[in-house]
Design a protein around this motif. Structure first.
Motif, PDB file in Angstrom:
ATOM      1  N   ARG A 402     -56.099  26.242 -24.576  1.00 19.03           N
ATOM      2  CA  ARG A 402     -55.520  27.465 -24.016  1.00 19.03           C
ATOM      3  C   ARG A 402     -54.210  27.819 -24.715  1.00 19.03           C
ATOM      4  NH1 ARG A 402     -53.838  26.949 -18.458  1.00 19.03           N
ATOM      5  NH2 ARG A 402     -53.638  24.707 -18.726  1.00 19.03           N
ATOM      6  N   ASP A 403     -53.959  29.126 -24.791  1.00 20.41           N
ATOM      7  CA  ASP A 403     -52.649  29.627 -25.211  1.00 20.41           C
ATOM      8  C   ASP A 403     -52.190  28.974 -26.505  1.00 20.41           C
ATOM      9  OD1 ASP A 403     -52.513  31.162 -22.794  1.00 20.41           O
ATOM     10  OD2 ASP A 403     -51.938  29.341 -21.739  1.00 20.41           O
ATOM     11  N   SER A 404     -53.072  28.993 -27.492  1.00 16.13           N
ATOM     12  CA  SER A 404     -52.803  28.301 -28.750  1.00 16.13           C
ATOM     13  C   SER A 404     -53.217  29.168 -29.928  1.00 16.13           C
ATOM     14  CB  SER A 404     -53.558  26.961 -28.789  1.00 16.13           C
ATOM     15  OG  SER A 404     -53.091  26.080 -27.784  1.00 16.13           O
ATOM     16  N   CYS A 405     -52.854  28.713 -31.119  1.00 16.55           N
ATOM     17  CA  CYS A 405     -53.242  29.364 -32.361  1.00 16.55           C
ATOM     18  C   CYS A 405     -53.830  28.310 -33.283  1.00 16.55           C
ATOM     19  CB  CYS A 405     -52.029  30.028 -33.002  1.00 16.55           C
ATOM     20  SG  CYS A 405     -52.406  30.964 -34.500  1.00 16.55           S
ATOM     21  N   THR A 406     -54.924  28.664 -33.960  1.00 16.80           N
ATOM     22  CA  THR A 406     -55.580  27.691 -34.827  1.00 16.80           C
ATOM     23  C   THR A 406     -56.221  28.384 -36.019  1.00 16.80           C
ATOM     24  OG1 THR A 406     -57.225  25.905 -34.912  1.00 16.80           O
ATOM     25  CG2 THR A 406     -57.730  27.782 -33.494  1.00 16.80           C
ATOM     26  N   ALA A 407     -56.386  27.647 -37.108  1.00 20.79           N
ATOM     27  CA  ALA A 407     -57.026  28.210 -38.294  1.00 20.79           C
ATOM     28  C   ALA A 407     -58.492  28.535 -38.031  1.00 20.79           C
ATOM     29  CB  ALA A 407     -56.903  27.225 -39.460  1.00 20.79           C
ATOM     30  N   ARG A 408     -59.181  27.635 -37.336  1.00 19.05           N
ATOM     31  CA  ARG A 408     -60.601  27.842 -37.008  1.00 19.05           C
ATOM     32  C   ARG A 408     -61.011  26.880 -35.919  1.00 19.05           C
ATOM     33  NH1 ARG A 408     -63.703  25.715 -42.513  1.00 19.05           N
ATOM     34  NH2 ARG A 408     -62.174  24.185 -43.190  1.00 19.05           N
ATOM     35  N   GLU A 435     -59.458  29.711 -24.231  1.00 17.43           N
ATOM     36  CA  GLU A 435     -58.905  30.888 -23.579  1.00 17.43           C
ATOM     37  C   GLU A 435     -57.552  31.244 -24.170  1.00 17.43           C
ATOM     38  OE1 GLU A 435     -60.148  31.327 -19.095  1.00 17.43           O
ATOM     39  OE2 GLU A 435     -59.266  29.340 -19.393  1.00 17.43           O
ATOM     40  N   ASN A 436     -57.362  32.548 -24.416  1.00 20.48           N
ATOM     41  CA  ASN A 436     -56.089  33.025 -24.959  1.00 20.48           C
ATOM     42  C   ASN A 436     -55.727  32.275 -26.249  1.00 20.48           C
ATOM     43  OD1 ASN A 436     -55.719  34.754 -22.677  1.00 20.48           O
ATOM     44  ND2 ASN A 436     -54.972  32.988 -21.522  1.00 20.48           N
ATOM     45  N   VAL A 437     -56.661  32.292 -27.183  1.00 23.16           N
ATOM     46  CA  VAL A 437     -56.487  31.580 -28.453  1.00 23.16           C
ATOM     47  C   VAL A 437     -56.584  32.562 -29.607  1.00 23.16           C
ATOM     48  CG1 VAL A 437     -57.366  29.755 -29.951  1.00 23.16           C
ATOM     49  CG2 VAL A 437     -57.430  29.458 -27.473  1.00 23.16           C
ATOM     50  N   ARG A 438     -55.662  32.469 -30.528  1.00 23.97           N
ATOM     51  CA  ARG A 438     -55.726  33.220 -31.782  1.00 23.97           C
ATOM     52  C   ARG A 438     -56.354  32.324 -32.837  1.00 23.97           C
ATOM     53  NH1 ARG A 438     -53.280  37.830 -34.110  1.00 23.97           N
ATOM     54  NH2 ARG A 438     -54.254  38.109 -36.141  1.00 23.97           N
ATOM     55  N   ILE A 439     -57.465  32.776 -33.461  1.00 22.27           N
ATOM     56  CA  ILE A 439     -58.171  32.004 -34.477  1.00 22.27           C
ATOM     57  C   ILE A 439     -58.117  32.819 -35.762  1.00 22.27           C
ATOM     58  CG2 ILE A 439     -60.303  30.794 -35.051  1.00 22.27           C
ATOM     59  CD1 ILE A 439     -61.073  30.999 -32.056  1.00 22.27           C
ATOM     60  N   THR A 440     -57.355  32.354 -36.745  1.00 25.91           N
ATOM     61  CA  THR A 440     -56.996  33.197 -37.878  1.00 25.91           C
ATOM     62  C   THR A 440     -58.118  33.397 -38.893  1.00 25.91           C
ATOM     63  OG1 THR A 440     -56.128  31.357 -39.197  1.00 25.91           O
ATOM     64  CG2 THR A 440     -54.603  32.435 -37.648  1.00 25.91           C
ATOM     65  N   GLY A 441     -59.062  32.462 -38.991  1.00 29.17           N
ATOM     66  CA  GLY A 441     -60.088  32.573 -40.020  1.00 29.17           C
ATOM     67  C   GLY A 441     -59.543  32.357 -41.417  1.00 29.17           C
ATOM     68  N   GLU A 442     -58.486  31.593 -41.520  1.00 29.84           N
ATOM     69  CA  GLU A 442     -57.846  31.291 -42.800  1.00 29.84           C
ATOM     70  C   GLU A 442     -57.240  29.904 -42.693  1.00 29.84           C
ATOM     71  OE1 GLU A 442     -55.330  34.162 -45.503  1.00 29.84           O
ATOM     72  OE2 GLU A 442     -54.039  33.298 -43.963  1.00 29.84           O
ATOM     73  N   TYR A 443     -57.617  29.000 -43.608  1.00 28.28           N
ATOM     74  CA  TYR A 443     -57.137  27.630 -43.495  1.00 28.28           C
ATOM     75  C   TYR A 443     -56.267  27.256 -44.688  1.00 28.28           C
ATOM     76  CZ  TYR A 443     -60.824  26.032 -46.747  1.00 28.28           C
ATOM     77  OH  TYR A 443     -61.633  25.838 -47.844  1.00 28.28           O
ATOM     78  N   LEU A 444     -55.454  26.228 -44.476  1.00 27.44           N
ATOM     79  CA  LEU A 444     -54.525  25.767 -45.498  1.00 27.44           C
ATOM     80  C   LEU A 444     -55.118  24.544 -46.183  1.00 27.44           C
ATOM     81  CD1 LEU A 444     -51.742  26.117 -46.813  1.00 27.44           C
ATOM     82  CD2 LEU A 444     -50.797  24.651 -45.020  1.00 27.44           C
ATOM     83  N   GLU A 445     -55.616  24.737 -47.395  1.00 26.04           N
ATOM     84  CA  GLU A 445     -56.145  23.630 -48.190  1.00 26.04           C
ATOM     85  C   GLU A 445     -54.985  22.750 -48.646  1.00 26.04           C
ATOM     86  OE1 GLU A 445     -58.342  21.263 -48.986  1.00 26.04           O
ATOM     87  OE2 GLU A 445     -59.803  22.844 -49.306  1.00 26.04           O
ATOM     88  N   ASP A 446     -55.258  21.459 -48.757  1.00 29.53           N
ATOM     89  CA  ASP A 446     -54.186  20.503 -49.025  1.00 29.53           C
ATOM     90  C   ASP A 446     -53.353  20.884 -50.250  1.00 29.53           C
ATOM     91  OD1 ASP A 446     -55.072  19.095 -46.847  1.00 29.53           O
ATOM     92  OD2 ASP A 446     -56.261  17.687 -48.019  1.00 29.53           O
ATOM     93  N   GLN A 447     -53.995  21.237 -51.340  1.00 32.61           N
ATOM     94  CA  GLN A 447     -53.269  21.513 -52.577  1.00 32.61           C
ATOM     95  C   GLN A 447     -53.406  22.958 -53.045  1.00 32.61           C
ATOM     96  OE1 GLN A 447     -51.327  19.219 -53.904  1.00 32.61           O
ATOM     97  NE2 GLN A 447     -51.974  17.623 -52.471  1.00 32.61           N
ATOM     98  N   ARG A 474     -62.858  33.101 -24.219  1.00 33.95           N
ATOM     99  CA  ARG A 474     -62.376  34.207 -23.389  1.00 33.95           C
ATOM    100  C   ARG A 474     -60.973  34.631 -23.852  1.00 33.95           C
ATOM    101  NH1 ARG A 474     -63.467  32.166 -18.663  1.00 33.95           N
ATOM    102  NH2 ARG A 474     -65.392  33.378 -18.426  1.00 33.95           N
ATOM    103  N   ASN A 475     -60.805  35.948 -24.006  1.00 31.90           N
ATOM    104  CA  ASN A 475     -59.519  36.491 -24.478  1.00 31.90           C
ATOM    105  C   ASN A 475     -59.127  35.857 -25.816  1.00 31.90           C
ATOM    106  OD1 ASN A 475     -59.294  38.056 -22.116  1.00 31.90           O
ATOM    107  ND2 ASN A 475     -58.271  36.386 -21.026  1.00 31.90           N
ATOM    108  N   ILE A 476     -59.995  36.078 -26.779  1.00 34.84           N
ATOM    109  CA  ILE A 476     -59.845  35.492 -28.112  1.00 34.84           C
ATOM    110  C   ILE A 476     -59.548  36.595 -29.122  1.00 34.84           C
ATOM    111  CG2 ILE A 476     -60.979  34.145 -29.912  1.00 34.84           C
ATOM    112  CD1 ILE A 476     -60.500  32.578 -27.328  1.00 34.84           C
ATOM    113  N   ARG A 477     -58.658  36.311 -30.055  1.00 29.10           N
ATOM    114  CA  ARG A 477     -58.421  37.219 -31.174  1.00 29.10           C
ATOM    115  C   ARG A 477     -58.815  36.505 -32.460  1.00 29.10           C
ATOM    116  NH1 ARG A 477     -55.983  41.984 -31.266  1.00 29.10           N
ATOM    117  NH2 ARG A 477     -55.215  42.817 -33.247  1.00 29.10           N
ATOM    118  N   LEU A 478     -59.726  37.120 -33.211  1.00 29.82           N
ATOM    119  CA  LEU A 478     -60.267  36.505 -34.418  1.00 29.82           C
ATOM    120  C   LEU A 478     -59.686  37.169 -35.659  1.00 29.82           C
ATOM    121  CD1 LEU A 478     -64.066  36.312 -33.469  1.00 29.82           C
ATOM    122  CD2 LEU A 478     -62.363  34.506 -33.265  1.00 29.82           C
ATOM    123  N   GLY A 479     -59.268  36.349 -36.609  1.00 32.65           N
ATOM    124  CA  GLY A 479     -58.835  36.847 -37.901  1.00 32.65           C
ATOM    125  C   GLY A 479     -57.431  37.387 -37.904  1.00 32.65           C
ATOM    126  N   LYS A 480     -57.016  37.829 -39.094  1.00 34.69           N
ATOM    127  CA  LYS A 480     -55.720  38.457 -39.298  1.00 34.69           C
ATOM    128  C   LYS A 480     -55.937  39.927 -39.636  1.00 34.69           C
ATOM    129  CE  LYS A 480     -53.027  34.464 -40.849  1.00 34.69           C
ATOM    130  NZ  LYS A 480     -52.208  33.900 -41.955  1.00 34.69           N
TER     131      LYS A 480
END
Length: 505
Positions: A402-408, A435-447, A474-480
């Motif tokens: 809940r109430d978090s942001c994640t790459a995927r 719930e209430n999660v922003r999922i950016t659809g963009e990840y940070l590769e190590d190098q 529920r109440n999700i925002r996908l991508g940037k």
């Protein structure tokens, strides 16, 4: 360390501080929490934890936590707390120990003597300096305090982590080298062998890191050269050719059959493999720490393994693998032992680099009731990932984010670390909620920097009854912004997946 619970508010008490923490309410508007001490406002926070510092030893305090919603205050807890009595310091640099913090002299024996001498109401005190040491063994009812500028510096010599101890790595019980800090004795048939320990301060616990890992692997490959050669093509079932040899690497802090251990305020870095690993343990609390291991293979930050009631909050991660990985053993041994990880709380944690928060892939004993809130895993490779292999068996259920942001968000089967006989049936992944999660659809590769990806990838198992099931977004925002043309969601072998109020871009 002592603790109180009042209307869901927990307290961690030392001689000069109180840390309060509580579960986030399931519903309702965003709130501000106001903390009062003896009737005076001590501070406010939008988080579900608060630290009260610079208190007097052995004194009672009236503490209130009130919730402000914009229309008024609502008291959620009143606590009467007493700080601990002043603890006697066993300074490792003074008589009879005489440790030297010059970064050159070995201090293992001197520090271990101080640890052995430490009784209830006493503290092993590490002042500023770099104290070179090998494996240390802590015991029940003690405190280890590292002053600002203090470093417990593990060596990179294999012989400094002898004798080997019974432990568990990547889901299998085995002899491993002793860790830098060792608590408890591993036995899945017995109760807790170490209790009531505090490891805290403003200093650093720094392991032997990559060099120690390389030395251990080289030594073990030589010792096992005949066995490794006999595996032939079956070696491909492992993650890497050095996987088997690498499983004996020490952790930074190893907790086996432990109960009521707190790790607080420290920088924890460069274990030769995982940094904090708790096995068959209960009530392990980690708060306000920084984990650094970005150059370490298997450099996980915090790994509860067949453990219960473990909580982490206020921590920052820059790791060479998972920031946090919840585990419960690997087939077939994990199925037979059958000890799940359950009641795990993860909140107000942030990743600066690494793989993010993972459940699995060793989950044969089962994992349930994992609650994650107010976390930022957007700067990670995998975001929030639930994984196993078809062989694992077991289950993952009742995970809430809940109430978090994640790459995927990933639910899937992986093909590595797959040696060992399989369970009769594949795993079951079920009853998870975002719930209430922003999922950016963009990840940070190590190098290689930022890369686009599918924001939500859901894949269960093909066998009937083992589909990924009962998942709610529920109440999700996908991508940037500007990413709406990308594929946002992928589903395979799923049942009863609900998307409610989802937006893109």
């Amino acid at each position: 360390m002592t603790g109180n619970v009042n209307h869901g508010v927990n307290s961690l008490i030392t001689e000069d501080s109180v840390v309060l923490y509580w579960d986030k309410p399931e519903n309702g508007p965003a709130v501000e929490y106001r903390i009062y001490v003896d009737g005076d406002l001590a501070g406010t926070t939008g988080k579900t934890h608060y630290s009260i510092r610079n208190l007097q030893a052995d004194r009672g305090y009236r503490v209130e936590v009130r919730r402000w919603t914009g229309s008024g205050e609502d008291g959620i807890a009143r606590l009467y707390l007493r700080t601990q009595a002043k603890r006697k310091r066993l300074d490792i640099t003074r008589a009879p120990y005489y440790a030297l913090g010059d970064g050159r002299h070995m201090n293992t024996e001197a520090i271990q003597r101080a640890v052995d001498d430490c009784g209830p109401g006493e503290t092993v005190y590490v002042p500023a300096g770099v104290f070179l040491t090998g494996a240390l063994r802590l015991h029940s009812d003690m405190e280890l305090y590292l002053e600002k500028g203090a470093v417990l510096q593990g060596t990179d010599r294999v012989e400094d982590y002898l004798p080997r101890i019974w432990s568990r790595f990547e889901g299998t019980e085995m002899e491993c080298y002793s860790s830098l800090l060792n608590l408890g004795v591993l036995d899945h048939n017995k109760g807790y062998t170490c209790r009531n320990v505090v490891i805290r301060g403003m200093g650093t616990i720094d392991g032997g890191g990559k060099k120690l890992a390389e030395h251990v692997i080289a030594s073990e490959r030589e010792r096992l050269k005949n066995e490794l050669a006999a595996l032939g093509d079956r070696i491909s079932e492992c993650e890497k050719p050095e996987t088997i040899s690498g499983r004996v690497r020490p952790r930074l802090i190893n907790l086996s059959n432990c109960q009521n251990v707190r790790i607080s305020g420290l920088t924890l870095k460069n274990g030769a493999s995982w940094n904090v690993h708790m096995i068959y343990s209960d009530g392990i609390i980690t708060d306000n720490c920084r984990f650094c291991s970005e150059q370490i293979w298997n450099g996980d930050g915090w790994d509860p393994d067949s453990s219960t009631n473990c909580t982490i909050f206020g921590c920052v991660f820059c790791t060479g693998d998972d920031a946090i990985a919840v585990k419960s053993g690997k087939n077939p041994e994990g199925n037979r032992i059958g000890r799940p990880s359950r009641h795990i709380r993860i909140f107000d944690c942030r990743s600066q680099c690494g793989h993010g928060i993972t459940i699995g892939s060793e989950m044969s004993g089962g994992i349930e009731d994992v609650r994650i809130w107010d976390c930022d895993m957007s700067r990670s490779r995998c975001g929030i990932e639930i994984k196993g292999t078809k062989k694992r068996g077991g289950y993952v259920r009742d995970v809430s984010v809940r109430d978090s942001c994640t790459a995927r968000v990933l639910f899937h089967s992986v093909g590595y670390n797959d040696d060992g006989g399989g369970a009769e049936k594949p795993p079951v992944f079920e009853r998870c909620k975002f719930e209430n999660v922003r999922i950016t659809g963009e990840y940070l590769e190590d190098q290689d920097g930022w890369k686009p990806c599918v924001a939500v990838e859901l894949c269960g198992f093909q066998e009937p009854g083992h589909e990924l099931r009962d998942i709610v977004f529920r109440n999700i925002r996908l991508g940037k912004p500007g990413s709406a043309d990308r594929q946002a969601v992928s589903l395979q072998f799923c049942e009863n997946v609900i998307f409610d109020h989802v937006s893109t871009g």
